[in-house]
Scaffold this motif. Structure first.
Motif, mmCIF file in Angstrom:
data_model
loop_
_atom_site.group_PDB
_atom_site.id
_atom_site.type_symbol
_atom_site.label_atom_id
_atom_site.label_comp_id
_atom_site.label_asym_id
_atom_site.label_seq_id
_atom_site.Cartn_x
_atom_site.Cartn_y
_atom_site.Cartn_z
ATOM 1 N N GLN A 1 8.876 -9.858 12.777
ATOM 2 C CA GLN A 1 8.741 -8.362 12.498
ATOM 3 C C GLN A 1 7.538 -7.708 12.386
ATOM 4 O OE1 GLN A 1 9.352 -8.451 7.522
ATOM 5 N NE2 GLN A 1 10.802 -9.633 8.542
ATOM 6 N N THR A 2 6.341 -8.511 12.342
ATOM 7 C CA THR A 2 5.017 -7.923 12.471
ATOM 8 C C THR A 2 4.784 -6.438 11.706
ATOM 9 O OG1 THR A 2 5.499 -7.165 14.627
ATOM 10 C CG2 THR A 2 4.574 -9.204 14.486
ATOM 11 N N PRO A 3 5.258 -6.260 10.594
ATOM 12 C CA PRO A 3 5.059 -4.818 10.014
ATOM 13 C C PRO A 3 3.823 -4.415 9.578
ATOM 14 C CG PRO A 3 5.494 -6.676 8.269
ATOM 15 C CD PRO A 3 5.503 -7.368 9.385
ATOM 16 N N ILE B 1 -7.807 0.164 6.591
ATOM 17 C CA ILE B 1 -6.615 0.259 5.417
ATOM 18 C C ILE B 1 -5.360 -0.294 5.958
ATOM 19 C CG2 ILE B 1 -4.919 1.916 4.167
ATOM 20 C CD1 ILE B 1 -7.089 4.120 4.871
ATOM 21 N N LEU B 2 -5.143 -1.447 5.388
ATOM 22 C CA LEU B 2 -3.912 -2.086 5.872
ATOM 23 C C LEU B 2 -2.595 -1.849 5.159
ATOM 24 C CD1 LEU B 2 -6.300 -3.720 7.123
ATOM 25 C CD2 LEU B 2 -5.160 -5.942 6.304
ATOM 26 N N SER B 3 -1.570 -1.425 5.895
ATOM 27 C CA SER B 3 -0.470 -1.100 5.103
ATOM 28 C C SER B 3 0.847 -1.948 5.908
ATOM 29 C CB SER B 3 -0.148 0.333 5.213
ATOM 30 O OG SER B 3 -0.236 0.859 6.693
ATOM 31 N N PRO C 1 0.554 1.111 1.418
ATOM 32 C CA PRO C 1 -0.757 0.331 1.486
ATOM 33 C C PRO C 1 -0.647 -0.808 0.751
ATOM 34 C CG PRO C 1 -0.774 2.380 -0.011
ATOM 35 C CD PRO C 1 0.554 2.191 0.512
ATOM 36 N N LEU C 2 -1.653 -1.936 1.164
ATOM 37 C CA LEU C 2 -1.568 -3.138 0.751
ATOM 38 C C LEU C 2 -3.051 -3.292 0.264
ATOM 39 C CD1 LEU C 2 0.061 -5.121 3.577
ATOM 40 C CD2 LEU C 2 1.188 -4.636 1.462
ATOM 41 N N ALA D 1 3.722 -8.445 5.876
ATOM 42 C CA ALA D 1 2.426 -7.662 6.117
ATOM 43 C C ALA D 1 1.294 -8.413 5.292
ATOM 44 C CB ALA D 1 2.438 -6.168 5.757
ATOM 45 N N ALA D 2 1.516 -8.765 4.303
ATOM 46 C CA ALA D 2 0.695 -9.569 3.341
ATOM 47 C C ALA D 2 -0.058 -10.855 4.092
ATOM 48 C CB ALA D 2 1.264 -9.831 1.950
#
Length: 196
Positions: free
Chosen positions: A49-51, A86-88, A166-167, A126-127
């Motif tokens: 899924q590579t979100p 910024i990683l989300s 956002p992560l 995503a994490a």
């Protein structure tokens, strides 16, 4: 049994790598970021899924807007790092599933029709990808300074939209003077691994 990966590479990726808090002013190029992504995009996620989505903060204006949303102790680091990402998590990742997971195109509607299911899957996967991204930064000979001390809702409103969560924020560059703290302890194998 030893690892197959060369010990120098093991050190680069894990044993000698530290979270960086200061950086030199050497720029991080778009080509470096592209090379990092081209490596880490192969890390596994459920249903491919590579979100993960990455927003690179380069302009002084955008940097200033981001710094306002960082915790006080993270503001100077974010203001001075050569590059900030910024990683989300993209909560609408399922729209890409027919292309990304052609072996089972029905997964889009079967498993991810509900927003809550997508948010849960996007956050977890995503994490995973964020961890791969950090390893990729290290593989490029750079240092990463990942941070979760920030106003998540402020960052979302300032840089993202309602479909992206956002992560973390990652400062990226070559480590500067006194870039890291001494290595903190780690749990031993028998404290973590249980056989049943």
């Amino acid at each position: 049994m030893s690892l197959v990966l060369d010990p120098a590479a093991q050190d680069l990726l894990f044993r000698e790598a530290h979270t960086a808090n200061t950086f030199t002013d050497e720029p991080v190029t778009d080509e470096q970021v592209q090379a990092i992504y081209d490596l880490v995009k192969f890390g596994p996620t459920a249903f491919n899924q590579t979100p993960l989505r990455i927003t690179l903060v380069r302009s002084p204006e955008a940097r200033e807007r981001l710094v306002q949303h960082m915790a006080e102790g993270n503001q100077a680091k974010t203001a001075t790092a050569p590059l900030v990402a910024i990683l989300s998590a993209d909560n609408e990742f399922h729209e890409e599933l027919p292309t990304l997971f052609p072996a089972f195109p029905q997964a889009k509607d079967l498993f991810f029709a509900e927003r809550a299911a997508r948010e849960n899957a996007a956050g977890m996967n995503a994490a995973l990808q964020a961890a791969y991204f950090i390893i990729g930064i290290r593989a490029a000979g750079l240092a990463a300074g990942p941070m979760t001390g920030l106003d998540f809702e402020g960052v979302r409103k300032e840089f993202l939209d309602d479909d992206h969560t956002p992560l973390m924020v990652i400062n990226i560059g070559r480590p500067g003077p006194d870039a890291s703290y001494p290595r903190s302890p780690r749990l031993a194998y028998d404290q973590v691994v249980t056989t049943v």
